[in-house]
Design a protein around this motif. Structure first.
Motif, mmCIF file in Angstrom:
data_model
loop_
_atom_site.group_PDB
_atom_site.id
_atom_site.type_symbol
_atom_site.label_atom_id
_atom_site.label_comp_id
_atom_site.label_asym_id
_atom_site.label_seq_id
_atom_site.Cartn_x
_atom_site.Cartn_y
_atom_site.Cartn_z
ATOM 1 N N LEU A 61 0.834 -1.207 0.000
ATOM 2 C CA LEU A 61 0.000 0.000 0.000
ATOM 3 C C LEU A 61 0.868 1.256 0.000
ATOM 4 O O LEU A 61 0.604 2.206 -0.737
ATOM 5 C CB LEU A 61 -0.930 0.015 1.216
ATOM 6 C CG LEU A 61 -2.158 -0.877 1.156
ATOM 7 C CD1 LEU A 61 -2.845 -0.929 2.512
ATOM 8 C CD2 LEU A 61 -3.124 -0.399 0.086
ATOM 9 N N VAL A 62 1.905 1.256 0.830
ATOM 10 C CA VAL A 62 2.806 2.413 0.885
ATOM 11 C C VAL A 62 3.489 2.598 -0.467
ATOM 12 O O VAL A 62 3.562 3.712 -0.995
ATOM 13 C CB VAL A 62 3.838 2.260 2.025
ATOM 14 C CG1 VAL A 62 4.912 3.333 1.944
ATOM 15 C CG2 VAL A 62 3.143 2.308 3.381
ATOM 16 N N GLY A 112 5.763 4.810 5.880
ATOM 17 C CA GLY A 112 6.548 5.189 4.711
ATOM 18 C C GLY A 112 7.725 6.083 5.047
ATOM 19 O O GLY A 112 8.805 5.957 4.474
ATOM 20 N N GLN A 113 7.539 6.986 5.983
ATOM 21 C CA GLN A 113 8.612 7.906 6.364
ATOM 22 C C GLN A 113 9.723 7.202 7.129
ATOM 23 O O GLN A 113 10.876 7.600 7.058
ATOM 24 C CB GLN A 113 8.056 9.041 7.226
ATOM 25 C CG GLN A 113 7.161 9.986 6.478
ATOM 26 C CD GLN A 113 6.446 10.953 7.406
ATOM 27 O OE1 GLN A 113 6.459 10.798 8.621
ATOM 28 N NE2 GLN A 113 5.799 11.948 6.827
ATOM 29 N N ASN A 114 9.378 6.157 7.865
ATOM 30 C CA ASN A 114 10.354 5.470 8.707
ATOM 31 C C ASN A 114 10.918 4.201 8.081
ATOM 32 O O ASN A 114 11.700 3.504 8.719
ATOM 33 C CB ASN A 114 9.732 5.147 10.069
ATOM 34 C CG ASN A 114 9.500 6.398 10.864
ATOM 35 O OD1 ASN A 114 10.434 7.015 11.346
ATOM 36 N ND2 ASN A 114 8.248 6.809 10.977
ATOM 37 N N GLU A 115 10.510 3.909 6.864
ATOM 38 C CA GLU A 115 11.017 2.742 6.136
ATOM 39 C C GLU A 115 11.030 1.487 7.020
ATOM 40 O O GLU A 115 12.068 0.897 7.285
ATOM 41 C CB GLU A 115 12.403 3.034 5.571
ATOM 42 C CG GLU A 115 12.404 4.187 4.584
ATOM 43 C CD GLU A 115 13.779 4.517 4.048
ATOM 44 O OE1 GLU A 115 14.732 3.748 4.287
ATOM 45 O OE2 GLU A 115 13.901 5.550 3.384
ATOM 46 N N VAL A 116 9.866 1.111 7.467
ATOM 47 C CA VAL A 116 9.703 -0.042 8.352
ATOM 48 C C VAL A 116 10.026 -1.325 7.592
ATOM 49 O O VAL A 116 9.584 -1.523 6.461
ATOM 50 C CB VAL A 116 8.259 -0.090 8.901
ATOM 51 C CG1 VAL A 116 8.031 -1.337 9.729
ATOM 52 C CG2 VAL A 116 7.977 1.165 9.712
ATOM 53 N N GLU A 117 10.789 -2.178 8.229
ATOM 54 C CA GLU A 117 11.201 -3.433 7.596
ATOM 55 C C GLU A 117 10.082 -4.466 7.659
ATOM 56 O O GLU A 117 9.249 -4.454 8.561
ATOM 57 C CB GLU A 117 12.452 -3.968 8.293
ATOM 58 C CG GLU A 117 13.635 -3.021 8.172
ATOM 59 C CD GLU A 117 14.810 -3.448 9.032
ATOM 60 O OE1 GLU A 117 14.764 -4.541 9.618
ATOM 61 O OE2 GLU A 117 15.765 -2.672 9.110
ATOM 62 N N ARG A 118 10.105 -5.378 6.726
ATOM 63 C CA ARG A 118 9.072 -6.416 6.642
ATOM 64 C C ARG A 118 9.079 -7.345 7.852
ATOM 65 O O ARG A 118 8.066 -7.945 8.176
ATOM 66 C CB ARG A 118 9.257 -7.230 5.363
ATOM 67 C CG ARG A 118 9.004 -6.414 4.129
ATOM 68 C CD ARG A 118 9.296 -7.197 2.868
ATOM 69 N NE ARG A 118 9.200 -6.316 1.722
ATOM 70 C CZ ARG A 118 8.334 -6.465 0.742
ATOM 71 N NH1 ARG A 118 7.518 -7.477 0.739
ATOM 72 N NH2 ARG A 118 8.298 -5.610 -0.251
#
Length: 138
Positions: A61-62, A112-118
């Motif tokens: 989604l992001v 999206g801003q924090n680039e969260v890992e899977r």
């Protein structure tokens, strides 16, 4: 519809000098700030980028631009339309239980801003940790 805004963004010289201490952003900054996505654009990008169902719906989604939607209800519409195409509901059930509908879009923007890992979506405990980080950062 936004003709008045277009005039402001495309104007090469401001009609009045800005007061001291204020900064007038360049036109390019304003255009970047006004990136808005529609429900159909996000659904189309999601389906195009994920020809097969993905277990990482929030990431997809992001990547599809859902963070640029204007209203949380639009995010729900996107998810429902994606589900109509035979995909699982893209937002994890734990997120739906823990966050209010109004917080989901804000969560996607933060995501999206924090680039969260899977890896945070590997199990419920790590996902709850992610939710706590989100709430702490707000």
């Amino acid at each position: 519809m936004f003709a008045w805004l277009k005039k402001i963004v495309t104007r090469s010289t401001p009609s009045a000098a800005p007061s001291q201490g204020t900064r007038v952003p360049p036109a390019d900054d304003l255009r970047q700030t006004l990136q808005v996505a529609t429900v159909w654009q996000v659904v189309d990008r999601f389906l195009t980028q994920n020809p097969a169902p993905t277990p990482f719906g929030v990431h997809a989604l992001v990547d599809a631009g859902a963070a640029n939607l204007l209203d949380p209800s639009e995010l729900i519409q996107v998810c429902e339309k994606i589900q109509e195409h035979g995909y699982q509901y893209p937002i994890n059930p734990t997120l739906i239980q823990e966050l209010k509908q109004s917080e989901l879009l804000e969560f996607l923007r933060w995501h999206g801003q924090n680039e969260v890992e899977r890896e945070y979506y590997a199990n419920e405990m790590t996902l709850r940790e992610l939710i706590q980080r989100f709430r702490a950062d707000r």
